[in-house]
Design a protein around this motif. Structure first.
Motif, short mmCIF file in Angstrom:
data_model
loop_
_atom_site.label_atom_id
_atom_site.label_comp_id
_atom_site.label_asym_id
_atom_site.label_seq_id
_atom_site.Cartn_x
_atom_site.Cartn_y
_atom_site.Cartn_z
N LEU A 85 12.22 24.94 -33.11
CA LEU A 85 11.77 24.04 -32.55
C LEU A 85 10.67 22.89 -32.75
N VAL A 86 10.22 23.61 -33.92
CA VAL A 86 9.22 22.77 -34.15
C VAL A 86 10.43 20.97 -34.76
N LYS A 87 11.43 21.29 -35.52
CA LYS A 87 12.05 20.35 -35.90
C LYS A 87 12.68 19.09 -34.61
N LYS A 88 12.43 20.14 -33.38
CA LYS A 88 13.52 19.27 -31.89
C LYS A 88 11.95 19.34 -31.44
N GLY A 89 10.71 19.27 -31.18
CA GLY A 89 9.85 18.10 -30.69
C GLY A 89 9.30 19.45 -30.32
N TRP A 90 9.56 20.61 -29.88
CA TRP A 90 7.84 20.96 -28.97
C TRP A 90 7.58 22.10 -29.18
N LEU A 91 7.30 22.34 -30.84
CA LEU A 91 6.56 22.84 -31.23
C LEU A 91 5.65 21.94 -32.53
N VAL A 92 4.20 22.37 -32.89
CA VAL A 92 3.68 21.56 -33.90
C VAL A 92 3.00 22.43 -34.87
N LYS A 93 3.94 22.11 -36.32
CA LYS A 93 3.81 23.22 -37.34
C LYS A 93 2.41 23.09 -37.97
N THR A 94 0.83 24.18 -38.70
CA THR A 94 0.01 23.55 -38.99
C THR A 94 -0.48 24.80 -40.34
N LYS A 95 -0.85 24.33 -41.45
CA LYS A 95 -0.83 25.50 -42.43
C LYS A 95 -2.27 25.95 -42.59
N THR A 96 -2.53 27.26 -42.35
CA THR A 96 -3.58 27.32 -42.37
C THR A 96 -4.58 28.00 -43.00
N GLU A 97 -5.84 28.42 -43.15
CA GLU A 97 -6.64 27.66 -44.20
C GLU A 97 -6.77 29.06 -45.45
N SER A 98 -6.53 29.97 -44.18
CA SER A 98 -6.46 31.71 -45.34
C SER A 98 -5.00 31.49 -46.02
N GLY A 99 -3.99 30.75 -44.98
CA GLY A 99 -2.60 31.41 -46.10
C GLY A 99 -2.56 32.98 -45.56
N MET A 100 -2.61 33.18 -44.55
CA MET A 100 -2.16 34.63 -43.82
C MET A 100 -2.19 34.71 -42.52
N PRO A 101 -1.37 34.00 -41.93
CA PRO A 101 0.03 33.36 -42.37
C PRO A 101 -0.48 32.01 -42.46
N ARG A 102 0.40 31.53 -43.43
CA ARG A 102 0.57 30.52 -44.32
C ARG A 102 1.05 29.56 -42.87
N PHE A 103 1.08 29.27 -42.14
CA PHE A 103 1.33 28.09 -40.94
C PHE A 103 0.81 28.96 -39.74
N ILE A 104 0.55 28.27 -38.34
CA ILE A 104 0.30 28.50 -37.13
C ILE A 104 0.57 27.89 -36.43
N TYR A 105 1.84 28.07 -35.27
CA TYR A 105 2.40 27.01 -34.35
C TYR A 105 2.47 26.58 -32.83
N THR A 106 1.98 25.88 -32.28
CA THR A 106 0.89 25.04 -31.56
C THR A 106 2.06 24.41 -30.04
#
Length: 272
Positions: free
Chosen positions: A72-93
Protein backbone atom coordinates in the motif's frame (compact mmCIF):
# COMPACT_ATOMS: atom_id res chain seq x y z
CA UNK A 1 1.59 8.37 -8.67
CA UNK A 2 -1.19 10.94 -8.91
CA UNK A 3 -4.23 11.25 -6.64
CA UNK A 4 -6.40 10.20 -9.58
CA UNK A 5 -4.57 6.94 -10.26
CA UNK A 6 -5.82 4.95 -7.20
CA UNK A 7 -9.34 6.24 -7.83
CA UNK A 8 -9.07 5.12 -11.44
CA UNK A 9 -7.97 1.70 -10.15
CA UNK A 10 -11.16 1.43 -8.10
CA UNK A 11 -13.27 2.69 -11.01
CA UNK A 12 -11.80 0.00 -13.24
CA UNK A 13 -12.78 -2.65 -10.71
CA UNK A 14 -16.31 -1.30 -10.60
CA UNK A 15 -16.58 -1.08 -14.40
CA UNK A 16 -15.41 -4.65 -14.86
CA UNK A 17 -18.01 -5.82 -12.37
CA UNK A 18 -20.89 -5.02 -14.76
CA UNK A 19 -19.83 -7.76 -17.15
CA UNK A 20 -21.52 -11.18 -16.74
CA UNK A 21 -18.50 -13.11 -15.48
CA UNK A 22 -18.93 -16.54 -13.91
CA UNK A 23 -17.81 -15.31 -10.48
CA UNK A 24 -20.99 -13.23 -10.17
CA UNK A 25 -23.24 -16.21 -10.71
CA UNK A 26 -21.31 -18.10 -8.08
CA UNK A 27 -21.48 -15.16 -5.64
CA UNK A 28 -17.68 -15.14 -5.47
CA UNK A 29 -15.64 -11.93 -5.31
CA UNK A 30 -13.02 -11.41 -7.95
CA UNK A 31 -9.37 -11.02 -6.84
CA UNK A 32 -9.62 -7.30 -7.65
CA UNK A 33 -12.70 -6.90 -5.47
CA UNK A 34 -11.09 -8.78 -2.58
CA UNK A 35 -7.97 -6.65 -2.80
CA UNK A 36 -10.06 -3.46 -2.91
CA UNK A 37 -12.00 -4.51 0.19
CA UNK A 38 -8.80 -5.32 2.08
CA UNK A 39 -7.31 -1.98 1.11
CA UNK A 40 -10.39 -0.03 2.18
CA UNK A 41 -10.53 -1.91 5.51
CA UNK A 42 -6.92 -0.94 6.21
CA UNK A 43 -7.44 2.69 5.22
CA UNK A 44 -10.50 2.98 7.47
CA UNK A 45 -8.56 1.41 10.36
CA UNK A 46 -5.56 3.73 10.03
CA UNK A 47 -7.89 6.71 9.64
CA UNK A 48 -9.52 5.99 12.99
CA UNK A 49 -6.30 5.27 14.89
CA UNK A 50 -3.91 7.67 13.17
CA UNK A 51 -1.26 5.04 12.50
CA UNK A 52 -0.66 1.32 12.76
CA UNK A 53 2.03 -1.36 12.44
CA UNK A 54 2.73 -3.76 9.58
CA UNK A 55 1.55 -6.76 11.59
CA UNK A 56 -1.71 -5.14 12.65
CA UNK A 57 -2.35 -4.03 9.08
CA UNK A 58 -1.76 -7.62 7.96
CA UNK A 59 -4.36 -8.82 10.45
CA UNK A 60 -6.90 -6.14 9.51
CA UNK A 61 -6.52 -7.17 5.87
CA UNK A 62 -6.96 -10.83 6.79
CA UNK A 63 -3.61 -11.80 5.30
CA UNK A 64 -1.56 -14.75 6.53
CA UNK A 65 1.77 -13.41 5.33
CA UNK A 66 3.29 -9.96 5.61
CA UNK A 67 3.95 -7.34 2.96
CA UNK A 68 0.47 -5.83 2.57
CA UNK A 69 1.45 -2.57 4.31
CA UNK A 70 4.49 -2.23 2.07
CA UNK A 71 2.36 -2.83 -1.04
CA UNK A 72 0.00 0.00 0.00
CA UNK A 73 3.01 2.28 0.50
CA UNK A 74 4.23 1.50 -3.02
CA UNK A 75 0.78 2.25 -4.43
CA UNK A 76 0.62 5.60 -2.64
CA UNK A 77 -2.05 4.89 -0.01
CA UNK A 78 0.16 4.74 3.09
CA UNK A 79 3.35 6.41 4.31
CA UNK A 80 6.06 4.41 6.08
CA UNK A 81 8.02 6.11 8.89
CA UNK A 82 10.82 4.74 11.06
CA UNK A 83 10.21 4.86 14.82
CA UNK A 84 12.69 6.13 17.40
CA UNK A 85 12.41 3.07 19.64
CA UNK A 86 12.58 0.45 16.90
CA UNK A 87 9.59 -1.38 18.42
CA UNK A 88 8.06 -1.66 15.90
CA UNK A 89 10.64 -0.55 13.36
CA UNK A 90 8.09 1.39 11.31
CA UNK A 91 4.63 2.87 11.63
CA UNK A 92 2.23 3.46 8.76
CA UNK A 93 0.07 6.56 8.32
CA UNK A 94 -2.29 7.69 5.56
CA UNK A 95 -0.95 9.53 2.56
CA UNK A 96 -2.90 12.49 1.20
CA UNK A 97 -4.54 10.11 -1.27
CA UNK A 98 -5.32 7.60 1.50
CA UNK A 99 -6.85 10.30 3.67
CA UNK A 100 -9.05 11.54 0.82
CA UNK A 101 -10.29 8.00 0.24
CA UNK A 102 -10.94 7.44 3.96
CA UNK A 103 -12.86 10.70 4.32
CA UNK A 104 -14.90 10.00 1.20
CA UNK A 105 -16.20 6.77 2.76
CA UNK A 106 -16.24 7.68 6.47
CA UNK A 107 -19.45 8.12 8.47
CA UNK A 108 -17.70 10.65 10.71
CA UNK A 109 -15.01 13.22 9.95
CA UNK A 110 -12.29 14.20 12.42
CA UNK A 111 -8.87 15.76 12.37
CA UNK A 112 -5.97 13.72 11.01
CA UNK A 113 -2.69 15.40 12.11
CA UNK A 114 -0.69 12.28 11.15
CA UNK A 115 -0.72 13.50 7.55
CA UNK A 116 2.62 14.77 8.85
CA UNK A 117 3.91 11.48 10.34
CA UNK A 118 6.50 13.32 12.44
CA UNK A 119 3.68 14.72 14.56
CA UNK A 120 3.09 11.23 16.00
CA UNK A 121 3.96 11.13 19.71
CA UNK A 122 6.71 8.51 19.78
CA UNK A 123 6.22 7.90 23.51
CA UNK A 124 2.62 6.79 22.95
CA UNK A 125 3.16 4.38 20.06
CA UNK A 126 3.30 1.27 22.25
CA UNK A 127 0.21 2.44 24.13
CA UNK A 128 -1.94 2.85 21.02
CA UNK A 129 -0.69 -0.26 19.26
CA UNK A 130 -1.73 -2.28 22.31
CA UNK A 131 -5.14 -0.57 22.15
CA UNK A 132 -5.41 -1.58 18.50
CA UNK A 133 -4.41 -5.16 19.24
CA UNK A 134 -7.04 -5.46 21.99
CA UNK A 135 -9.73 -3.95 19.77
CA UNK A 136 -8.90 -6.21 16.84
CA UNK A 137 -9.10 -9.26 19.11
CA UNK A 138 -12.48 -8.08 20.44
CA UNK A 139 -13.74 -7.80 16.86
CA UNK A 140 -12.47 -11.21 15.84
CA UNK A 141 -14.12 -12.84 18.86
CA UNK A 142 -17.35 -10.88 18.18
CA UNK A 143 -17.24 -9.34 21.64
CA UNK A 144 -17.85 -5.94 20.05
CA UNK A 145 -19.79 -4.67 17.04
CA UNK A 146 -18.03 -1.30 16.68
CA UNK A 147 -15.59 1.01 18.42
CA UNK A 148 -14.55 4.65 18.66
CA UNK A 149 -11.04 5.92 19.21
CA UNK A 150 -10.27 8.96 21.32
CA UNK A 151 -10.26 11.35 18.36
CA UNK A 152 -13.83 10.34 17.49
CA UNK A 153 -15.45 11.20 20.83
CA UNK A 154 -17.80 14.10 21.41
CA UNK A 155 -16.21 16.72 23.65
CA UNK A 156 -19.50 16.97 25.55
CA UNK A 157 -18.36 14.11 27.75
CA UNK A 158 -15.44 16.19 28.99
CA UNK A 159 -17.73 19.09 29.81
CA UNK A 160 -19.85 16.78 31.95
CA UNK A 161 -16.72 15.86 33.93
CA UNK A 162 -16.71 12.23 32.90
CA UNK A 163 -13.54 10.25 32.30
CA UNK A 164 -12.57 10.25 28.64
CA UNK A 165 -11.41 6.70 27.88
CA UNK A 166 -8.76 5.63 25.39
CA UNK A 167 -11.32 3.63 23.41
CA UNK A 168 -15.05 3.00 23.55
CA UNK A 169 -16.27 -0.45 22.56
CA UNK A 170 -19.85 -0.93 21.41
CA UNK A 171 -21.16 -4.38 22.21
CA UNK A 172 -23.60 -6.26 19.97
CA UNK A 173 -26.42 -5.26 22.35
CA UNK A 174 -25.55 -1.57 21.88
CA UNK A 175 -24.10 -1.07 25.37
CA UNK A 176 -20.82 0.82 25.69
CA UNK A 177 -17.65 -0.18 27.52
CA UNK A 178 -14.77 2.20 28.28
CA UNK A 179 -11.26 0.88 27.68
CA UNK A 180 -8.19 2.29 29.43
CA UNK A 181 -4.62 1.29 28.55
CA UNK A 182 -2.39 1.84 31.59
CA UNK A 183 1.32 1.17 31.02
CA UNK A 184 2.63 3.53 33.72
CA UNK A 185 1.36 3.99 37.26
CA UNK A 186 -0.65 6.97 38.41
CA UNK A 187 -0.01 8.47 41.85
CA UNK A 188 -1.65 10.84 44.34
CA UNK A 189 -3.91 13.41 42.62
CA UNK A 190 -3.78 11.73 39.19
CA UNK A 191 -4.84 8.39 40.67
CA UNK A 192 -7.66 9.97 42.70
CA UNK A 193 -8.90 11.86 39.64
CA UNK A 194 -8.77 8.67 37.58
CA UNK A 195 -10.94 6.83 40.11
CA UNK A 196 -13.38 9.75 40.43
CA UNK A 197 -13.69 9.90 36.65
CA UNK A 198 -14.68 6.23 36.65
CA UNK A 199 -17.24 6.86 39.38
CA UNK A 200 -18.91 9.59 37.29
CA UNK A 201 -18.95 7.49 34.12
CA UNK A 202 -20.10 4.21 35.68
CA UNK A 203 -22.40 5.24 38.55
CA UNK A 204 -25.55 3.09 38.27
CA UNK A 205 -27.26 5.06 41.05
CA UNK A 206 -26.95 8.56 39.61
CA UNK A 207 -29.67 10.85 38.35
CA UNK A 208 -29.07 9.73 34.78
CA UNK A 209 -28.09 6.30 33.37
CA UNK A 210 -24.32 5.76 33.25
CA UNK A 211 -22.56 6.43 29.98
CA UNK A 212 -20.69 3.09 30.15
CA UNK A 213 -21.74 -0.25 31.59
CA UNK A 214 -18.18 -1.14 32.52
CA UNK A 215 -14.55 -0.14 32.22
CA UNK A 216 -11.77 -2.52 31.17
CA UNK A 217 -8.32 -1.45 32.34
CA UNK A 218 -5.48 -3.11 30.43
CA UNK A 219 -1.88 -3.20 31.66
CA UNK A 220 1.25 -5.26 31.15
CA UNK A 221 2.48 -4.71 34.72
CA UNK A 222 1.41 -7.01 37.60
CA UNK A 223 2.28 -4.23 40.05
CA UNK A 224 0.04 -1.70 38.26
CA UNK A 225 -2.76 -4.26 38.17
CA UNK A 226 -2.54 -4.76 41.94
CA UNK A 227 -2.31 -1.01 42.54
CA UNK A 228 -5.43 -0.21 40.53
CA UNK A 229 -7.44 -3.00 42.07
CA UNK A 230 -6.47 -1.79 45.56
CA UNK A 231 -7.30 1.84 44.70
CA UNK A 232 -10.81 0.84 43.53
CA UNK A 233 -11.62 -1.69 46.23
CA UNK A 234 -14.37 -1.21 48.82
CA UNK A 235 -13.38 1.37 51.44
CA UNK A 236 -10.17 2.50 49.72
CA UNK A 237 -9.36 6.15 50.53
CA UNK A 238 -10.36 8.67 47.89
CA UNK A 239 -9.42 12.34 47.98
CA UNK A 240 -10.82 15.39 46.22
CA UNK A 241 -8.21 17.89 45.03
CA UNK A 242 -8.52 21.58 44.27
CA UNK A 243 -6.01 23.96 42.77
CA UNK A 244 -5.45 26.87 45.14
CA UNK A 245 -2.77 28.66 43.17
CA UNK A 246 -0.98 28.40 39.87
CA UNK A 247 1.21 25.57 41.13
CA UNK A 248 -0.38 24.13 44.29
CA UNK A 249 -3.01 21.40 44.60
CA UNK A 250 -4.55 20.72 48.00
CA UNK A 251 -6.90 18.04 49.34
CA UNK A 252 -10.32 19.56 50.07
CA UNK A 253 -12.32 16.42 50.86
CA UNK A 254 -11.71 12.81 51.89
CA UNK A 255 -14.05 9.89 51.26
CA UNK A 256 -13.91 6.19 50.41
CA UNK A 257 -14.57 4.14 47.30
CA UNK A 258 -18.18 2.80 47.19
CA UNK A 259 -18.90 -0.92 47.15
CA UNK A 260 -20.25 -1.02 43.58
CA UNK A 261 -17.21 0.26 41.66
CA UNK A 262 -15.29 -3.00 41.27
CA UNK A 263 -18.48 -4.66 40.00
CA UNK A 264 -18.15 -2.44 36.92
CA UNK A 265 -14.36 -2.43 36.47
CA UNK A 266 -12.09 -5.24 35.32
CA UNK A 267 -8.30 -5.03 35.25
CA UNK A 268 -6.60 -7.23 32.66
CA UNK A 269 -2.94 -8.21 32.63
CA UNK A 270 -1.51 -8.77 29.15
CA UNK A 271 1.95 -9.81 27.99
CA UNK A 272 4.27 -6.91 27.32
Amino acid sequence: MTDEQPQQEEQNVQEKSVYPVAAHYLAVESPQQRHLKKRLDVIAWVHRWGYSSADLIRQVAGMKSGGFATSLVKKGWLVKTKTESGMPRFIYTLSKTGLQEAERRADQLFRYPELDPYRVNQLQIRHYLLAQDMTLFAFETRFIADYKTERMFDEAGDIAGQKRPDIVWERPDGKLAAIEIELSAKWDRRLDEFVRGLLRSLNPYGRFPPKYVECLIVTDSPAIKRRYEAAMSLGAPLKTWEKKSSSQWVVTHRSVVPDWLLDHVRVYLVKG
